[in-house]
Motif scaffolding. Structure first.
Motif, mmCIF file in Angstrom:
data_model
loop_
_atom_site.group_PDB
_atom_site.id
_atom_site.type_symbol
_atom_site.label_atom_id
_atom_site.label_comp_id
_atom_site.label_asym_id
_atom_site.label_seq_id
_atom_site.Cartn_x
_atom_site.Cartn_y
_atom_site.Cartn_z
ATOM 1 N N GLU A 135 0.813 -1.208 0.000
ATOM 2 C CA GLU A 135 0.000 0.000 0.000
ATOM 3 C C GLU A 135 0.854 1.268 0.000
ATOM 4 O OE1 GLU A 135 -3.891 -1.675 2.439
ATOM 5 O OE2 GLU A 135 -2.727 -0.037 3.254
ATOM 6 N N ALA A 136 1.996 1.190 0.664
ATOM 7 C CA ALA A 136 2.827 2.375 0.874
ATOM 8 C C ALA A 136 3.902 2.540 -0.193
ATOM 9 C CB ALA A 136 3.468 2.312 2.263
ATOM 10 N N GLN A 137 3.682 1.972 -1.372
ATOM 11 C CA GLN A 137 4.739 1.996 -2.384
ATOM 12 C C GLN A 137 5.007 3.402 -2.948
ATOM 13 O OE1 GLN A 137 3.736 -0.178 -5.967
ATOM 14 N NE2 GLN A 137 1.549 0.107 -5.624
ATOM 15 N N ASP A 138 4.036 4.305 -2.835
ATOM 16 C CA ASP A 138 4.223 5.658 -3.350
ATOM 17 C C ASP A 138 4.862 6.523 -2.269
ATOM 18 O OD1 ASP A 138 4.059 7.926 -4.973
ATOM 19 O OD2 ASP A 138 2.072 8.435 -4.216
ATOM 20 N N ALA A 184 -6.393 9.869 -5.284
ATOM 21 C CA ALA A 184 -7.022 8.818 -4.486
ATOM 22 C C ALA A 184 -5.945 7.888 -3.959
ATOM 23 C CB ALA A 184 -8.038 8.041 -5.323
ATOM 24 N N PHE A 185 -6.181 7.363 -2.759
ATOM 25 C CA PHE A 185 -5.236 6.446 -2.111
ATOM 26 C C PHE A 185 -6.007 5.224 -1.644
ATOM 27 C CE2 PHE A 185 -3.129 4.916 1.808
ATOM 28 C CZ PHE A 185 -1.837 4.700 1.346
ATOM 29 N N ALA A 186 -5.627 4.029 -2.104
ATOM 30 C CA ALA A 186 -6.331 2.796 -1.758
ATOM 31 C C ALA A 186 -5.654 2.120 -0.571
ATOM 32 C CB ALA A 186 -6.359 1.843 -2.952
ATOM 33 N N TYR A 187 -6.475 1.662 0.381
ATOM 34 C CA TYR A 187 -5.912 0.967 1.536
ATOM 35 C C TYR A 187 -6.976 0.084 2.184
ATOM 36 C CZ TYR A 187 -8.024 4.737 4.412
ATOM 37 O OH TYR A 187 -8.874 5.628 5.013
ATOM 38 N N GLN A 188 -6.519 -0.925 2.898
ATOM 39 C CA GLN A 188 -7.425 -1.892 3.492
ATOM 40 C C GLN A 188 -8.070 -1.348 4.757
ATOM 41 O OE1 GLN A 188 -5.692 -5.308 5.298
ATOM 42 N NE2 GLN A 188 -7.612 -6.403 5.464
ATOM 43 N N GLY A 189 -9.393 -1.475 4.826
ATOM 44 C CA GLY A 189 -10.106 -1.332 6.093
ATOM 45 C C GLY A 189 -10.009 0.006 6.773
ATOM 46 N N GLY A 190 -10.184 1.124 6.051
ATOM 47 C CA GLY A 190 -10.186 2.421 6.704
ATOM 48 C C GLY A 190 -11.535 2.768 7.275
ATOM 49 N N ARG A 191 -12.218 1.814 7.829
ATOM 50 C CA ARG A 191 -13.649 1.890 8.121
ATOM 51 C C ARG A 191 -14.088 3.121 8.898
ATOM 52 N NH1 ARG A 191 -14.079 -4.378 10.201
ATOM 53 N NH2 ARG A 191 -13.302 -5.332 8.305
ATOM 54 N N THR A 584 -5.313 4.971 -8.373
ATOM 55 C CA THR A 584 -4.800 5.596 -7.159
ATOM 56 C C THR A 584 -3.316 5.921 -7.256
ATOM 57 O OG1 THR A 584 -4.113 3.583 -5.979
ATOM 58 C CG2 THR A 584 -6.462 4.158 -5.913
ATOM 59 N N VAL A 585 -2.872 6.817 -6.386
ATOM 60 C CA VAL A 585 -1.473 7.246 -6.396
ATOM 61 C C VAL A 585 -0.537 6.135 -5.945
ATOM 62 C CG1 VAL A 585 -1.990 9.695 -6.102
ATOM 63 C CG2 VAL A 585 -1.712 8.230 -4.071
ATOM 64 N N ASN A 586 -1.085 5.127 -5.264
ATOM 65 C CA ASN A 586 -0.227 4.009 -4.850
ATOM 66 C C ASN A 586 -0.397 2.794 -5.752
ATOM 67 O OD1 ASN A 586 -2.797 3.881 -3.663
ATOM 68 N ND2 ASN A 586 -2.076 2.675 -1.922
ATOM 69 N N GLY A 587 -0.768 3.033 -7.003
ATOM 70 C CA GLY A 587 -0.624 2.000 -8.027
ATOM 71 C C GLY A 587 -1.786 1.080 -8.264
ATOM 72 N N VAL A 588 -2.949 1.366 -7.698
ATOM 73 C CA VAL A 588 -4.103 0.500 -7.916
ATOM 74 C C VAL A 588 -4.935 1.066 -9.059
ATOM 75 C CG1 VAL A 588 -6.157 -0.532 -6.891
ATOM 76 C CG2 VAL A 588 -4.120 -0.155 -5.499
ATOM 77 N N LYS A 589 -5.192 0.252 -10.059
ATOM 78 C CA LYS A 589 -5.987 0.667 -11.193
ATOM 79 C C LYS A 589 -7.456 0.294 -10.980
ATOM 80 C CE LYS A 589 -2.415 2.095 -13.559
ATOM 81 N NZ LYS A 589 -2.214 3.547 -13.839
ATOM 82 N N ASN A 590 -8.322 1.191 -11.406
ATOM 83 C CA ASN A 590 -9.765 0.920 -11.422
ATOM 84 C C ASN A 590 -10.315 0.592 -10.035
ATOM 85 O OD1 ASN A 590 -11.958 0.979 -13.216
ATOM 86 N ND2 ASN A 590 -12.109 -1.249 -13.197
ATOM 87 N N LEU A 627 -9.335 6.531 -0.082
ATOM 88 C CA LEU A 627 -9.374 7.899 0.415
ATOM 89 C C LEU A 627 -9.405 8.824 -0.790
ATOM 90 C CD1 LEU A 627 -9.044 10.059 2.692
ATOM 91 C CD2 LEU A 627 -6.571 9.848 2.330
ATOM 92 N N LEU A 628 -10.424 9.673 -0.864
ATOM 93 C CA LEU A 628 -10.582 10.589 -1.981
ATOM 94 C C LEU A 628 -10.226 12.004 -1.538
ATOM 95 C CD1 LEU A 628 -13.988 9.295 -3.394
ATOM 96 C CD2 LEU A 628 -11.666 8.635 -4.101
ATOM 97 N N ALA A 629 -9.357 12.653 -2.301
ATOM 98 C CA ALA A 629 -8.966 14.034 -2.051
ATOM 99 C C ALA A 629 -9.561 14.900 -3.154
ATOM 100 C CB ALA A 629 -7.449 14.168 -2.034
#
Length: 635
Positions: A135-138, A184-191, A584-590, A627-629
């Motif tokens: 997740e933190a690759q960026d 946008a930043f994708a991550y697991q379980g930011g509930r 997303t900025v950390n490499g997740v497409k779609n 996470l949407l900015a």
């Protein structure tokens, strides 16, 4: 069973694909022809694995049907459906059964038993999990240093009175319709961990235990911290004399650990365990005032109705005051002052205790003028009567002494899993309506110098109190209320109105109530739900509203953010977070968005932030979050 089984397996497949962008290794380089016998050995190995998984699945199905089916097929009360469970990774199910909310239901099960249940539910091997490391690759460049100066939304609200009014943003009625996703930043379980913005950083937490500091402008990862348990609280940031940068970020985990890390680097400064009770959890954002951090204590002891050998119940809500420099606990006050004591035995002879309950789910509200903090409490767990559950309380900031408590709903003794047709052995009689307070009180300094304290309850009632003694000024019923209805997670207030979201299925709405007398100024009823995601499709405003320059932003369980002019109720913007996909900025497409529930939109400068995805009782659309900015025109 055929169609249902297809649906659940499809949900599991979707979850696996959703995580693939993070979890799949790079494609292997072309290799030479394998040696003789290698292919046969590989096939034999896969066959052995398949047989072992089939055995686990069968064992897990037997356990699930015996222990879990009654609450999940069909789902009752707070429970997710079987299909929603199937959308999770096995480690999420395992964590819930071993250390989380469903620990009581797993009593007596071995690790192998629990793993088998997870395999049956998800259709995946027990070691399959979301790769949070990727997740933190960026990573942010070394030159991108933390700068606390500038516009902020720090903690649950920019002010300590929890009005949820943005203190420093250029977003207004004229440019709100132009808001678009900048990154946008994708991550697991930011509930549950609402985005906190301080200077050039955005801080977010997750149920995976990962806590991130992101660059506000680009979304790159400044640092990541792995907590000792799942984290659902909102981060609070403040000055700290022991932090190398001079600033610390504070948050708590589901194992009752409150943590301080350097806000610039994520380096741990101290950790303190708030409570020894095994079913206590930290859910509300800590409130920082001066050199003291005020930490609310909640619990998931509500889930022990069917556990015959459990001595129900002993957990109480509390507030702990912590010195920010050292992590030393200065005082701790339980929301119910009387300690639990034996009062009767359940139907199998296990000793029961009480009073218990009054969990504090939300962030405390600070009143420097009176030297107190205000909290709102949850329901009672046993039939032992007390006057502190479903209440608003005032505690002295220096000593923790309870100055006053005003109980709104008496005898709300409640445990999950107590339907009339199959009540658990520990169920209160009768089982209460579950009219918790899940939202923070709001303190307003009114025109003319008068102060008023506002609280919204899951009963659908909204109250205005005198902060001096807790006496009632006015009350208004704005919803019917239910265990998952009424006012769930928060309200907002400007100088004229209180903005109240209602999660009732019968009348989901967002409304403005006049501060002075509670009269209805306007109401916007939700349209019929048409959700762009799988799972439960609701249309309640269970998340808290936020205010930016006179514009009220409401988050809805259908995945939509809607903006209204505060004075008139005119809707000026509607954005479907779940109806779009994001690179997303950390490499997740779609990456897809999802439903909105327990947290609201936050604002700082020309930007706004919100989490889209699985956010609580509205149901699961998968194991991941985005996470949407936003900024004007996405610039």
């Amino acid at each position: 069973m055929g169609s249902f089984w297809k649906a659940t397996m499809l949900a599991g497949a979707v979850a696996a694909l959703a995580g693939a962008a993070f979890s799949q290794p790079p494609a292997p380089s072309p290799a030479a022809t394998p040696p003789a016998g290698a292919t046969t050995n590989a096939l034999n190995g896969r066959r052995v694995q398949a047989e072992a998984m089939a055995k686990q699945t069968a064992h897990g199905e037997e356990l699930f049907m015996g222990r879990c089916k009654g609450c999940h097929m069909p789902p009752v009360e707070h429970a997710p459906s079987r299909a929603e469970l199937a959308a999770q990774f096995p480690d999420v199910i395992i964590d819930a059964l071993k250390t989380g909310k469903m620990q009581a239901m797993a009593a007596g099960l071995s690790d192998d038993d629990i793993a088998s249940i997870a395999v049956f539910i998800t259709g995946q091997p027990p070691d399959a999990k979301f790769d949070v490391a990727a997740e933190a690759q960026d990573k942010c460049p070394a030159s991108d240093k933390f700068n606390p100066a500038g516009p902020s939304w720090n903690g649950w609200s920019p002010d300590k009175q929890n009005t949820r009014v943005a203190a420093s943003t250029t977003i207004n009625a004229a440019n709100t319709p132009k808001l678009a996703v900048k990154w946008a930043f994708a991550y697991q379980g930011g509930r549950y961990g609402q985005p906190t913005v301080v200077g050039n950083r955005v801080f977010v937490t997750s149920s995976s235990g990962q806590v991130y500091a992101l660059d506000k402008a680009t979304g790159c990862v400044a640092w990541a911290y792995k907590a000792r348990g799942s984290v659902r609280v909102t981060v609070s940031v403040g000055k700290n004399p022991k932090a190398p940068s001079g600033w610390a970020a504070y948050f708590g985990d589901m194992n009752r650990n409150e943590v301080a890390v350097d806000a610039a680097t994520g380096k741990e400064l101290w950790v303190v365990n708030i409570d020894s009770g095994g079913r206590g959890i930290l859910t509300g954002a800590p409130a920082l005032w001066g050199n003291v951090l005020y930490v609310p204590l909640s619990s998931f002891e509500e889930g022990v109705a069917g556990l015959a050998a459990y001595e129900c119940c002993k957990q109480r809500g509390a507030v702990a005051a912590i010195d920010v420099a050292t992590g030393k606990m200065l005082w701790k006050t339980y929301a119910i002052p009387t300690a639990p004591a034996p009062f009767r035995k359940n139907s199998v002879g296990t000793q029961m205790y009480g009073p218990a309950g009054a969990a504090i789910w939300s962030s405390p509200t600070i009143d420097p003028k009176r030297g107190v903090l205000y909290v709102a409490t949850g329901d009672s767990y046993t039939n032992v009567e007390e006057k502190y559950s479903d209440a608003v309380e005032a505690m002295d900031l220096k000593t923790g002494k309870i100055k006053w408590a005003h109980q709104m709903t008496e005898l709300d003794h409640f445990l999950v899993g107590c339907p009339p047709q199959r009540p658990g052995v520990n169920c209160p009689t009768p089982n209460g309506p579950d009219f918790d307070f899940g939202s923070s009180p709001i303190l307003k300094h009114m025109k003319g110098g008068k102060d008023m304290l506002f609280a919204g309850q899951k009963s659908g009632q909204v109250y205005a109190l005198n902060p001096d003694d807790g006496s009632m000024i006015w009350q208004t019923r704005i919803g019917r209320g239910s265990a998952l209805g009424g006012v769930e997670w928060g309200m907002s207030a400007d100088n004229d109105n209180l903005y109240v979201g209602i999660a009732d299925r019968s009348l989901p709405s967002i409304s403005a109530l006049r501060l002075t007398d509670g009269s209805l100024v306007w109401r916007h009823r939700s349209s019929d739900p048409k959700c762009s995601f799988t799972g439960r499709c609701g249309n309640g405003y269970s998340g808290p509203s936020s205010i930016a320059n006179g514009v009220v932003f409401g988050v809805n369980q259908d995945g939509h953010i809607r903006a209204f002019v505060g004075k008139t109720g005119e809707q000026i913007w509607d954005y479907d977070t779940a109806g779009r996909h994001y690179d997303t900025v950390n490499g997740v497409k779609n990456q897809r968005g999802g439903n909105l529930d327990a947290t609201g939109m936050t604002f700082a400068g020309g930007m706004a932030f919100v989490m889209a995805g699985f956010n609580g009782a509205s149901g699961s659309s998968g194991p991941d979050n985005v996470l949407l900015a936003f900024s004007v025109n996405g610039k």
